[in-house]
Design a protein around this motif. Structure first.
Motif, PDB file in Angstrom:
ATOM      1  N   TRP A 106       0.672  -0.971  -0.024  1.00 27.90           N
ATOM      2  CA  TRP A 106       0.128  -0.031   0.057  1.00 27.90           C
ATOM      3  C   TRP A 106       0.844   1.213   0.001  1.00 27.90           C
ATOM      4  CZ3 TRP A 106       0.187   3.882   3.666  1.00 27.90           C
ATOM      5  CH2 TRP A 106       0.750   3.458   4.833  1.00 27.90           C
TER       6      TRP A 106
ATOM      7  N   ASP B 294       0.388   4.067  -2.544  1.00 27.73           N
ATOM      8  CA  ASP B 294       0.102   5.580  -2.078  1.00 27.73           C
ATOM      9  C   ASP B 294       1.053   6.469  -2.496  1.00 27.73           C
ATOM     10  OD1 ASP B 294      -1.422   6.941   0.103  1.00 27.73           O
ATOM     11  OD2 ASP B 294       0.213   7.557   0.974  1.00 27.73           O
TER      12      ASP B 294
ATOM     13  N   ILE C 131      -7.183   2.797  -3.494  1.00 32.65           N
ATOM     14  CA  ILE C 131      -6.379   1.969  -3.213  1.00 32.65           C
ATOM     15  C   ILE C 131      -6.911   0.600  -2.730  1.00 32.65           C
ATOM     16  CG2 ILE C 131      -4.179   1.566  -1.872  1.00 32.65           C
ATOM     17  CD1 ILE C 131      -3.155   4.217  -2.389  1.00 32.65           C
TER      18      ILE C 131
ATOM     19  N   LEU D 115      -6.513  -2.812  -4.394  1.00 30.29           N
ATOM     20  CA  LEU D 115      -6.171  -4.410  -3.722  1.00 30.29           C
ATOM     21  C   LEU D 115      -7.194  -5.470  -3.781  1.00 30.29           C
ATOM     22  CD1 LEU D 115      -4.215  -2.189  -0.776  1.00 30.29           C
ATOM     23  CD2 LEU D 115      -3.156  -3.587  -2.546  1.00 30.29           C
TER      24      LEU D 115
ATOM     25  N   GLU E 174      -1.478  -6.156   2.005  1.00 32.65           N
ATOM     26  CA  GLU E 174      -1.028  -4.781   1.593  1.00 32.65           C
ATOM     27  C   GLU E 174       0.211  -4.233   2.733  1.00 32.65           C
ATOM     28  OE1 GLU E 174      -4.070  -5.719   2.421  1.00 32.65           O
ATOM     29  OE2 GLU E 174      -5.078  -3.992   3.433  1.00 32.65           O
TER      30      GLU E 174
END
Ligand SMILES: Nc1ncnc2c1ncn2[C@@H]1O[C@H](COP(=O)(O)OP(=O)(O)OP(=O)(O)O)[C@@H](O)[C@H]1O
Ligand SMILES: [Mg+2]
Lengths: 313, 312
Positions: free
Chosen positions: A95, A99, A116, A120, A129
């Motif tokens: 993640w 990001d 996000i 995922l 993640e």
């Protein structure tokens, strides 16, 4: 017509090897365009030029109506790209990477916060993640590659061999994903050497071999342009010479070979003529047990085009 | 410097900085070199105490300890920090293939380069600052109250400038060769060649002035200061080096003794007529030489990075 990708005379040489040779590529908006070619055909090279990773020796490139010359970061704003066998920094968590990439696309905190988790979930990395990417398997990195290519809700998605390294479930998922992106009206350009994949999801294809585009059209047009044509296998209850002779006289039939109860009918056309054939047989009192049309597949086209040029060189 | 990407250049730039910072602080090499630095710092503080205890003596108070040692990061230390900080930052991305997804984001290569540079700088600054603080506190505890501590930031600045010279060299070799190994070994080769040749040039030729213009410690000289110890006038000698590695010490000495002169015996063909240069001049020259190296090598690295093709 506005094109999502347009190259004119694109040429790239590695020393004496011409990897891409005067390529005129046109990818229409809103289409799923397959980029098909055997290993070493020049697919990855072309895509890397489109993404600004390689400099072409000749030719011009337009992506989403913006000319690419040198480092053109603004041209990549609405483009998602998944490299062939992507590799991501193994010190970052899944993640974290998404990001950071999201910030590079200029996405707001809120946009990232929504997009996000959704991605995922979609690529099946939910729950992993927070792991470092160094702990991901190859297939998981591939899935992360797909997620990061869709991060910015791109108008144009370029996928270089998206199914490479995925398990069969993953491959099906990729196909579904591509169909979904296309449904939203976005353009997908995907390279592959998996013909069934291309056949199932693409509306258009460009076939490239030794850096040269051999064909570029809609799938239907590619099929109907075929020089060869289809074969029909008919199984009859009882063989009959009258039927064979009658079928031979039909305008779209080039030849009929009987073999016991089986008739192999060579057709001059690629259209589906099964109704006419069955009508003719029934009219003459024949009984059809089974009927099997073997149309020419993309594989046949592909092999035909490739061997033709292969032989010339 | 603004990119016409519609968004904010700063956000993109900071994203690169974060990308790189997270990478830096999780590097095993970096954690290793930090651990090593603190271990050495602790040893240099504690060993004298242990030795004097063994010989039954008491360690004398030394108010000059901290200001004369700084963080105790010598030439080799700065070189090591530089190598560890940036040997991977560009070449490593090519080697691992991670450069491909990075450069295909809407950030320019210049932004990526500057972001990586700033991240390395921040990491270096934090590492050095913590070492300085550690050494100051330790020095105070062991050697008693310390003089002129307000000059420490100057010493920190000097150490960073000196390290930047090595960092720029590592970055340039790494970017051009796209090999982290070559970046580390190449810079190590330069470092060793200069370290070995310095004393040879100084003592066996009278061309030691060359040393002023090479990265590293430079030529050796002495600062002589008139001072008083308990009312008796004495001349105190402080060694001074002219190279890019010695900027911190020269900055501090200049701040304390602005009109000091440096005498070089080896620069002169006649040892009885030593050459003398003002410390201010030596300081300015080493700053200019360091800046030239930093700018030159960073420019080379940036230029190659900007133009390079990603074949990986
Ligand atoms: N870095 C390179 N240096 C020299 N030649 C290269 C380089 N990269 C690719 N080539 C050559 O360029 C040609 C095209 O390669 P490219 O990777 O574009 O093929 P591809 O169509 O993507 O193949 P694949 O299906 O195997 O991925 C090949 O002959 C390849 O050997
Ligand atoms: Mg490829």
């Amino acid at each position: 017509m506005k094109h999502a990708i347009e190259t004119v005379g694109l040429t790239k040489r590695y020393g004496s090897l011409t990897a891409v040779n005067k390529l005129d590529l046109k990818v229409e908006h809103g289409t799923v365009h397959g980029f098909l070619g055997p290993n070493g055909a020049g697919k990855t090279t072309t895509i890397k030029i489109l993404m600004g990773l390689l400099r072409p020796d000749e030719g011009t490139i337009k992506i989403l109506d913006r000319e690419i010359r040198g480092d053109t970061p603004e041209a990549r704003l609405k483009v998602g790209y998944m490299p062939e066998l992507p590799r991501f920094p193994k010190h970052l968590k899944g993640w974290e990477l998404l990001d950071i990439y999201g910030k590079m696309y200029g996405m707001t905190t809120q946009q990232r916060g929504e997009q996000i988790p959704k991605l995922l979930e979609m690529v099946g990395l939910k729950g992993r993640e927070k792991d470092l990417i160094g702990k991901y398997s190859k297939g998981m990195q591939q899935r992360l590659g797909i997620a990061q290519a869709l991060l910015n809700e791109p108008e144009l998605v370029i996928l270089d061999e998206p199914s490479l390294g995925l398990d069969p479930v993953g491959m099906v998922e990729v196909r579904e994903l591509v169909r979904e992106i296309a449904k939203e009206g976005r353009t997908v350009f995907l390279s592959s050497h998996l013909l069934f994949e291309v056949e199932q999801v693409c509306t258009h294809i460009t076939i490239i071999h030794k850096g040269v585009a051999l064909a570029s059209d809609t799938i239907q047009n590619i099929y109907s342009k075929l020089s060869g044509s289809s074969t029909l296998h008919v199984e009859l209850a009882t063989p009959s010479d009258i039927i064979v002779e009658a079928l031979k006289k039909l305008s779209f039939v080039s030849d009929v070979t009987p073999d016991g109860n089986m008739l192999t009918i060579e057709l001059k056309t690629n259209d589906d003529v099964r109704p006419q054939i069955s009508q003719e047989i029934t009219k003459l009192g024949g009984v059809i047990v089974s009927m099997n049309l073997k149309g020419q597949t993309l594989e046949d086209v592909f092999m035909q085009l490739i061997t033709k040029t292969g032989g010339e060189k | 410097m603004r990119e016409k990407t519609g968004g904010d250049w700063k956000t993109r730039f900071l994203a690169v900085v974060k990308y790189e910072l997270l990478w830096n602080i999780r590097k095993k090499k970096f954690i290793g070199v930090i651990t090593l630095a603190f271990t050495l710092a602790t040893l240099s503080l504690v060993l004298p105490v242990a030795l004097s205890n063994m010989s039954g003596g008491e360690l004398e108070a030394n108010p000059e300890y901290v200001i004369s040692t700084g963080a105790g990061i010598g030439g080799l230390g700065m070189f090591l920090f530089a190598v560890v900080m940036v040997m991977n930052s560009i070449s490593g991305e090519f080697e691992s293939g991670t450069i491909v997804p990075l450069l295909t984001k809407p950030v320019s290569r210049t932004t990526v380069f500057l972001g990586k540079l700033l991240a390395a700088f921040i990491t270096l600054l934090s590492a050095y600052a913590s070492l300085f603080i550690y050494m100051t506190v330790g020095g105070w505890i062991i050697y008693g109250p310390q003089n002129d501590l307000y000059l420490l930031p100057l010493s920190l600045l000097g150490t960073i400038i000196s390290t930047l010279v090595w960092m720029a060299i590592v970055l340039a070799i790494g970017t051009i060769s796209k090999s982290s190994l070559l970046a580390a070994l190449g810079t190590f080769g330069i470092f060793m060649a200069l370290t070995i040749s310095s004393p040879i040039i100084s003592f066996f030729t009278n061309q030691a002035w060359i040393m002023h213009y090479l990265p590293g410690s430079g030529a050796y000289g002495l600062i002589q200061i008139q001072t008083e110890i308990q009312g008796v006038p004495v001349i105190k000698s402080i060694s001074a080096l002219t190279g890019t590695d010695s900027i911190a010490a020269n900055l501090v000495n200049y701040a304390r003794y602005p009109s000091a002169n440096v005498t070089f015996y080896s620069l002169s063909s006649n040892p009885l007529e030593p050459i003398t240069e003002p410390l201010s001049f030596i300081l300015l020259r080493s700053l200019a030489v360091a800046s030239a190296y930093i700018i030159g090598f960073l420019f080379a690295a940036w230029y190659f990075f900007k133009r390079t093709q990603v074949l990986e």
